[in-house]
Design an enzyme around this catalytic site. Structure first.
Site, PDB file in Angstrom:
ATOM      1  N   ARG A  68       0.817  -1.211   0.000  1.00 23.43           N
ATOM      2  CA  ARG A  68       0.000   0.000   0.000  1.00 23.43           C
ATOM      3  C   ARG A  68       0.857   1.270   0.000  1.00 23.43           C
ATOM      4  NH1 ARG A  68      -2.002   0.593   4.715  1.00 23.43           N
ATOM      5  NH2 ARG A  68      -3.025  -1.422   4.853  1.00 23.43           N
ATOM      6  N   TYR A 122     -15.965  21.021 -11.853  1.00 21.19           N
ATOM      7  CA  TYR A 122     -16.377  19.705 -12.352  1.00 21.19           C
ATOM      8  C   TYR A 122     -17.498  19.175 -11.456  1.00 21.19           C
ATOM      9  CZ  TYR A 122     -15.406  14.802 -13.720  1.00 21.19           C
ATOM     10  OH  TYR A 122     -15.472  13.513 -14.171  1.00 21.19           O
ATOM     11  N   ASP A 194      -7.803  22.464  -9.435  1.00 19.44           N
ATOM     12  CA  ASP A 194      -7.943  21.360 -10.379  1.00 19.44           C
ATOM     13  C   ASP A 194      -7.285  21.825 -11.682  1.00 19.44           C
ATOM     14  OD1 ASP A 194      -8.787  19.556 -12.354  1.00 19.44           O
ATOM     15  OD2 ASP A 194     -10.681  19.151 -11.338  1.00 19.44           O
ATOM     16  N   LYS A 219      -6.684  11.954 -17.960  1.00 21.32           N
ATOM     17  CA  LYS A 219      -6.853  12.775 -19.148  1.00 21.32           C
ATOM     18  C   LYS A 219      -5.520  12.867 -19.902  1.00 21.32           C
ATOM     19  CE  LYS A 219     -10.963  13.126 -17.466  1.00 21.32           C
ATOM     20  NZ  LYS A 219     -11.375  14.091 -16.493  1.00 21.32           N
TER      21      LYS A 219
HETATM   22  C1  LIG Z   1     -12.331  13.992 -15.414  1.00 14.91           C
HETATM   23  C2  LIG Z   1     -12.121  15.106 -14.459  1.00 14.91           C
HETATM   24  C3  LIG Z   1     -11.929  14.853 -13.107  1.00 14.91           C
HETATM   25  C4  LIG Z   1     -12.052  13.491 -12.508  1.00 14.91           C
HETATM   26  O1  LIG Z   1     -11.115  12.598 -12.985  1.00 14.91           O
HETATM   27  P1  LIG Z   1     -11.366  11.011 -13.060  1.00 14.91           P
HETATM   28  O2  LIG Z   1      -9.997  10.504 -13.251  1.00 14.91           O
HETATM   29  O3  LIG Z   1     -12.303  10.784 -14.190  1.00 14.91           O
HETATM   30  O4  LIG Z   1     -11.966  10.624 -11.741  1.00 14.91           O
HETATM   31  C5  LIG Z   1     -11.678  15.938 -12.285  1.00 14.91           C
HETATM   32  N1  LIG Z   1     -11.625  17.195 -12.778  1.00 14.91           N
HETATM   33  C6  LIG Z   1     -11.814  17.463 -14.066  1.00 14.91           C
HETATM   34  C7  LIG Z   1     -11.737  18.866 -14.527  1.00 14.91           C
HETATM   35  C8  LIG Z   1     -12.084  16.430 -14.951  1.00 14.91           C
HETATM   36  O5  LIG Z   1     -12.330  16.692 -16.234  1.00 14.91           O
END
Ligand SMILES: *Cc1c(COP(=O)(O)O)cnc(C)c1O
Length: 399
Positions: A68, A122, A194, A219
């Protein structure tokens, strides 16, 4: 784990070299090493003897201890992400971007605290604030993404954190991050961003005063639409709180997925440049089409976020939006269904282009989304933009 104090290398070089430490890629007993940190899959770690077991229990987390706490594959990814972020002490990895956001909010907020959350966040981030954080007695006030330094008027004695997302991933408002972080520092409030849209390549967040920067690695870092992960990278002051919370929450990621993320990271610089160029080519083309109302892309002069974007960002990624002028939802559906090269699907940042309809009017609570025209979000991939333009032309014909 090393912090990012060695800023002598430029970002593209760091992407290539990050995490490839000799002790993670080689074994002195075998001689030499391999290019990529191998995949170390582990739950149990075997110790030489009891003294060894006891010594490693007290070690920092870049010693093998228990699965972990990670293995060299995991540390290599965390280390590479830390290197990318000037001013960072360390990076923690989470099973998804949502998990990273939730873990950061949980680590930094306690019952009775107050959170300022950007209205363009988001949607699952909002859901966590309105759900679990509210249940824990943390109050959230949403704020206008364009508020800038006026955020000072929303700070209460109980305010502990300001959360930012820029550009907003549905509506693409660009926040004045330096103005907000300056106010936050003056008032003793932490900030968390973010930064999934830009990544540290286009926007080094900590250098702009942010305390904790989050990415959905799913992403652009992964970049190939086949793995999920999230990260938090923080300053020295905040890092211990995040690490302690991560250990308590038991968040662990797969070394196989880390190897995929590392593979994606190596080409981030060239992919981002192409995503950005292709995206802007298509955004400019869309702006000249009679079927299009507005194009929401901060790299276009005239966009409401263009001035701040030009000042703060080193480029654009490939995600943006546009509205279909005087169309209804049925027409938007005909348009989307007619596209052949754009996959219909959530997520973004992969090598392949994607499209989704989006409906921000159902999400906002502070600044209403009043544009009556239906909104479309494009994630522009690495295809030849001429083929994508031909595809969009096909979509317009189906309107
Ligand atoms: C997709 C996304 C997330 C969440 O990411 P996941 O890996 O899909 O959980 C958070 N913030 C933004 C701006 C996103 O586009």
């Amino acid at each position: 784990m090393s912090n990012s104090d060695d800023d002598s290398l430029r970002p593209a070089t760091k992407l290539v070299q990050g995490g490839r430490r000799p002790e993670w890629t080689g074994d002195p007993r075998l001689g030499g090493g391999v290019v990529n940190p191998p995949v170390w899959r582990a739950s149990t770690i075997l110790y030489d003897n009891i003294a060894d077991l006891e010594a490693r229990g007290h070690a920092t987390h870049d010693k093998l201890y228990y699965g972990r706490r990670g293995t060299p594959t995991v540390w290599a990814l965390a280390d590479a992400l830390t290197q990318m972020e000037p001013g960072a002490e360390g990076t923690l990895l989470y099973p998804s971007g949502v998990a990273a956001n939730s873990a950061g909010l949980l680590a930094l907020l306690s019952p009775g605290d107050h959170l300022l959350m950007v209205d363009s966040a988001y949607e699952p981030t909002r859901a966590f604030c309105d759900g679990m954080l509210a249940r824990m007695g943390v109050r959230t006030t949403y704020y206008d993404p364009l508020i800038g330094a006026d955020i000072t008027g929303l700070i209460e004695p109980a305010t502990k954190l300001i959360f930012l997302e820029s550009p907003g991933s549905l509506t693409f408002e660009v926040q004045d991050i330096p103005a907000i972080t300056a106010v936050a520092r003056e008032r003793g409030v932490l900030t968390m961003l973010d930064n999934t849209w830009a990544t540290p390549l286009l926007f080094p967040a900590l250098a702009h005063g942010v305390d904790v920067t989050m990415m959905s690695l799913t992403k652009y870092i992964g970049g190939h639409s086949d793995a999920m992960m999230g990260s938090l990278t923080a300053t020295r002051a905040v890092w211990p709180r995040l690490r302690s919370a991560a250990y308590q929450l038991g968040q662990a990621v797969s070394p196989d997925d880390c190897a995929l993320m590392l593979r994606g990271l190596r080409t981030l610089d060239v992919r981002m440049a192409r995503h950005g160029d292709n995206g802007l080519t298509i955004a400019n083309w869309l702006a000249g089409r009679p079927e299009v109302g507005r194009v929401l892309h901060p790299a276009r002069p005239g966009d409401r976020g263009h001035a701040i974007w030009s000042r703060d960002f080193g480029g654009a990624s490939g995600l943006f939006g546009f509205t279909l002028k005087s169309a209804d939802e049925a027409a938007r559906t005909r348009f989307l269904d007619a596209l052949e090269h754009f996959g219909i699907g959530f997520s973004w940042g992969g090598y392949e282009s994607l499209v989704v309809p989006s409906n921000p009017q159902t999400i906002r609570t502070v600044v209403a989304w009043t544009d009556p025209d239906p909104l479309v979000r494009l994630s522009i991939g690495l295809e030849d933009p001429a083929d994508l333009i031909a595809d969009l032309t096909r979509g317009f014909a189906a309107l």
